[in-house]
Scaffold this active site. Structure first.
Site, PDB file in Angstrom:
ATOM      1  N   PHE A 141       0.885  -1.290   0.063  1.00  0.00           N
ATOM      2  CA  PHE A 141       0.058  -0.049  -0.161  1.00  0.00           C
ATOM      3  C   PHE A 141       0.927   1.365  -0.123  1.00  0.00           C
ATOM      4  CE2 PHE A 141      -2.338   3.593   1.825  1.00  0.00           C
ATOM      5  CZ  PHE A 141      -3.520   3.320   0.820  1.00  0.00           C
ATOM      6  N   ASP A 226       9.672   2.869   1.731  1.00  0.00           N
ATOM      7  CA  ASP A 226       8.311   3.601   1.993  1.00  0.00           C
ATOM      8  C   ASP A 226       8.188   3.709   3.380  1.00  0.00           C
ATOM      9  OD1 ASP A 226       5.798   4.758   2.442  1.00  0.00           O
ATOM     10  OD2 ASP A 226       4.824   3.823   0.672  1.00  0.00           O
ATOM     11  N   LYS A 255       2.920  11.251   6.527  1.00  0.00           N
ATOM     12  CA  LYS A 255       2.208  11.009   7.905  1.00  0.00           C
ATOM     13  C   LYS A 255       2.828  12.016   9.215  1.00  0.00           C
ATOM     14  CE  LYS A 255      -0.137   7.118   6.311  1.00  0.00           C
ATOM     15  NZ  LYS A 255      -1.378   7.702   6.040  1.00  0.00           N
TER      16      LYS A 255
END
Length: 401
Positions: A141, A226, A255
């Site tokens: 994801f 990531d 984030k």
């Protein structure tokens, strides 16, 4: 209708149904706690998918944002501003890298990493134009843009959005043999999550990440990590890769970099790699804006103390010990994760992950499900041990009902 029902009905009537949130309407929050429009308090064990590593309303971050709001919030990249150089310098140093390319959202940062790898492949490695390949892992994801979902294996994320962007090879997560076999002279990068969050907090087999590093170095291929969810303290280290002593060619961050206050993301790498860009070849109006830089600089300063990483490591050990005690009794099948991050597979007989999340909400604990019967636990790193134990007690209550 209640205030909660009214707000949800209005949202259902006037917003696209691209999310299925739990039926709680949050009005305020502080630390690890949120309060809804009815005045009910809930323990947040999701932390905005790790965007809120430092808790809701963190005073240092709010003060940094407020001070910057009074000065200047946006210049665009048409001009310099006085927070930009410090942000890039400090973030590069935190990552032990040389250069930063700031964006806003995690998906934008992944898109930037993809563009960087391709441009590097053509300009530096010498891959023929249009032939660059990037290897990714199944069950990944990385975001929801058209290009990113083109290499997703999740039908819900991918279906009905074709035609898809070519140039990606998908191999099983954790399988070094498959990775080696997929590499060709046109491979420019391997893009992976050191821990797969959306897939259920999947930790790869020991030795996999060092193996990826060795393979990519041997084949002159970029290793792109990531760390949007796994990075910035969540696992008990600044970066999840540190647990295995691995340094990638490129970090993709987001984030928690914005502290849950503003969206901030970045690609961080060497001058040789990010130096492939020339003016006008990539950009973002809001990327690296003064407000974002001010908040992110405070995040970086907080991480430099090591306090939050240490807290995540200690409380994470406690979390996993307690969750481990729930396995073997029929209620919990498997627990995975690292630091203050866990994927908990609930026995299907007890209900779906969504149903367990709803029952926990009734107990004033907020988590979120993924992939059937899995729930994710990722509290703010500022949570107290007492509050964490209270939340775990509520989980035991739900599982024993």
């Amino acid at each position: 209708m209640s205030a909660t029902e009214t707000a949800i009905a209005s949202a259902e009537a006037h917003s696209a149904h691209n999310y299925h949130p739990l039926p709680v309407v949050v009005a305020s929050a502080e630390g690890a706690w949120m309060t809804d429009v009815e005045g009910r308090r809930y323990l947040d064990l999701l932390a905005g998918y790790s965007a809120l590593n430092f808790g809701h309303g963190n005073r240092r971050l709010i003060d940094a944002a407020r001070a910057q709001l009074e000065r200047v919030t946006l210049t665009s990249r048409a001009f310099h501003h006085d927070r930009f150089a410090d942000f890039c310098t400090e973030l590069a140093a935190l990552c032990s890298m040389e250069m930063v390319l700031p964006m806003n959202t995690g998906a934008e940062a992944v898109e930037t990493a993809v563009k960087t790898a391709r441009k590097w492949g053509y300009r530096v490695k010498g891959v023929p134009d249009g032939m660059a390949k990037i290897i990714v892992a199944s069950d990944n994801f990385h975001g929801r843009t058209t290009t990113i979902i083109s290499f997703s294996t999740d039908p819900e994320a991918r279906a009905d959005y074709g035609p898809y962007t070519p140039g990606f090879e998908i191999v099983p997560y954790g399988d070094l043999t498959a990775l080696r076999e997929a590499m060709t002279e046109n491979t420019v990068a391997v893009l992976i999550e050191p821990i797969q969050g959306e897939a259920g907090v999947l930790v790869p087999p020991a030795g996999y990440l060092p193996g990826v590093r060795e393979l990519t170095r041997e084949r002159n291929v970029l290793f792109i990590a990531d760390e949007i969810q796994s990075g910035l303290g969540r696992t008990g280290k600044t970066f999840a890769l540190e647990h295995e002593g691995v340094v990638p060619d490129m970090y993709v961050l987001g984030k928690a970099l914005g502290g849950g206050v503003v969206p901030v993301s970045a690609v961080v790498s060497s001058a040789d790699i990010l130096g492939v860009f020339k003016p006008g070849e990539h950009g973002s109006t809001f990327g690296g804006n003064p407000l974002a830089c001010a908040v992110a600089l405070e995040v970086i300063a907080m991480l430099r103390t090591g306090e939050y990483q240490e807290r995540a490591a200690e409380l994470g050990d406690h979390l996993h010990r307690e969750l481990g005690l729930l396995t073997g009794g029929g209620a919990v099948e498997t627990v995975r994760g690292r630091g203050l991050w866990a994927g908990v597979d609930i026995a299907p007989a007890l209900g779906t992950g969504r149903e367990i999340s709803e029952r926990l909400m009734e107990e004033r604990v907020l988590v979120k499900d993924t992939h059937g019967s899995t729930i994710r636990i990722a509290p703010p790193l500022v949570i107290s041990k007492e509050d964490l134990d209270w939340g775990l007690d509520r989980l035991r209550t739900v599982l024993s009902a």
